[in-house]
Design a protein around this motif. Structure first.
Motif, PDB file in Angstrom:
ATOM      1  N   MET A   1      50.506  36.177  36.183  1.00 34.62           N
ATOM      2  CA  MET A   1      49.124  36.467  36.566  1.00 34.62           C
ATOM      3  C   MET A   1      48.945  37.979  36.684  1.00 34.62           C
ATOM      4  SD  MET A   1      47.101  35.315  40.051  1.00 34.62           S
ATOM      5  CE  MET A   1      47.309  33.580  39.642  1.00 34.62           C
ATOM      6  N   GLY A  21      54.171  36.830  39.542  1.00 31.26           N
ATOM      7  CA  GLY A  21      54.793  35.661  38.950  1.00 31.26           C
ATOM      8  C   GLY A  21      54.705  34.454  39.860  1.00 31.26           C
ATOM      9  N   PRO A  22      55.268  33.314  39.417  1.00 33.42           N
ATOM     10  CA  PRO A  22      55.233  32.096  40.245  1.00 33.42           C
ATOM     11  C   PRO A  22      56.046  32.213  41.526  1.00 33.42           C
ATOM     12  CG  PRO A  22      56.586  31.772  38.292  1.00 33.42           C
ATOM     13  CD  PRO A  22      55.899  33.080  38.115  1.00 33.42           C
ATOM     14  N   ASP A  23      56.971  33.149  41.572  1.00 40.04           N
ATOM     15  CA  ASP A  23      57.723  33.427  42.795  1.00 40.04           C
ATOM     16  C   ASP A  23      58.180  34.882  42.761  1.00 40.04           C
ATOM     17  OD1 ASP A  23      59.885  33.470  40.994  1.00 40.04           O
ATOM     18  OD2 ASP A  23      60.330  31.356  41.396  1.00 40.04           O
ATOM     19  N   ASP A  63      43.333  38.437  35.609  1.00 40.92           N
ATOM     20  CA  ASP A  63      43.136  37.081  36.130  1.00 40.92           C
ATOM     21  C   ASP A  63      42.472  37.077  37.501  1.00 40.92           C
ATOM     22  OD1 ASP A  63      44.558  35.565  34.000  1.00 40.92           O
ATOM     23  OD2 ASP A  63      46.274  36.741  34.718  1.00 40.92           O
ATOM     24  N   ARG A 190      48.468  32.279  43.974  1.00 44.31           N
ATOM     25  CA  ARG A 190      49.340  31.309  43.316  1.00 44.31           C
ATOM     26  C   ARG A 190      48.808  29.880  43.452  1.00 44.31           C
ATOM     27  NH1 ARG A 190      54.384  34.614  45.641  1.00 44.31           N
ATOM     28  NH2 ARG A 190      55.053  35.671  43.720  1.00 44.31           N
ATOM     29  N   ALA A 191      48.185  29.596  44.585  1.00 40.11           N
ATOM     30  CA  ALA A 191      47.673  28.251  44.818  1.00 40.11           C
ATOM     31  C   ALA A 191      46.312  28.015  44.166  1.00 40.11           C
ATOM     32  CB  ALA A 191      47.563  27.992  46.320  1.00 40.11           C
TER      33      ALA A 191
END
Length: 220
Positions: A1, A21-23, A63, A190-191
């Protein structure tokens, strides 16, 4: 993102392009950090343009936008909020507001006192403990804050912010970083949580107020 991070709540103008990132922690791809307490409107747009160019990205690739909500002086703070809101609306992407003091303490362990310049011989302050704000933000005279530290806030591990010297401290972290701003909003980003309305933390009424009704003039 890909996230654009902005803040104009302090004398510093912060703009950066951040990869989330995702984490893991956010990664700053490019940043611009200027100083101009009364030149936010002139400096912010070029800072955004230059940060995107350095990162090799365009606005259409963004984003989301994250913007600091303050606390901060009225005129400078609203420059960042209006810019973020306009970009979000034009690009059709979410705009998340975060506390500027929270961003300045992001990633710092322990009891962090954030103190920024409120002008008029006052400071804005917050106490952040292991990433969670427990007190503030408030605006007070430095002497009043010093008394609070003695009376009930207790000792702190670090004092950060551009007004830390008014408490006799060193003043590390003069303003928020792009990665710090995004870190505060990371869970919501992220959510995919819809952002709340942007509510600036002015903590004071604006200096400029609408004029009152004209006075009645009678003739003797």
């Amino acid at each position: 993102m890909l996230v654009l991070a902005l803040d104009t709540a302090t004398a510093r103008i912060t703009a950066g392009v951040v990869e989330l990132g995702p984490d893991g922690p956010p990664v700053t791809l490019a940043a611009r950090d200027g100083v101009g307490a009364r030149a936010h409107a002139e400096l912010l747009a070029p800072a955004v343009r230059d940060a995107l160019a350095e990162a090799g990205r365009t606005r259409r690739e963004l984003d989301a936008v994250v913007v600091g909500l303050g606390p901060g002086p009225f005129t400078g703070l609203r420059v960042g909020l209006v810019t973020a809101a306009a970009m979000g609306d034009a690009l059709g992407i979410p705009v998340h507001g975060v506390g500027t003091h929270d961003a300045m303490a992001a990633g710092l362990p322990g009891r962090i006192l954030v103190v920024t310049d409120a002008r008029r011989r006052e400071v804005y302050w917050s106490l952040v403990v292991d990433g969670v704000r427990t007190h503030g933000p408030e605006v007070v005279a430095p002497a009043v804050l010093a008394e609070r530290l003695e009376a009930d806030l207790g000792p702190v591990d670090r004092v950060v912010g551009d007004a830390a010297h008014q408490l006799g401290a060193g003043g590390e972290v003069p303003g928020p970083t792009p990665s710090g701003l995004v870190a505060v909003a990371a869970a919501a980003l992220r959510a995919g949580t819809p952002p709340a309305p942007l509510s600036p933390l002015y903590l004071r009424r604006p200096d400029a107020i609408p004029p009152g009704a004209p006075k009645t003039v009678t003739r003797a």
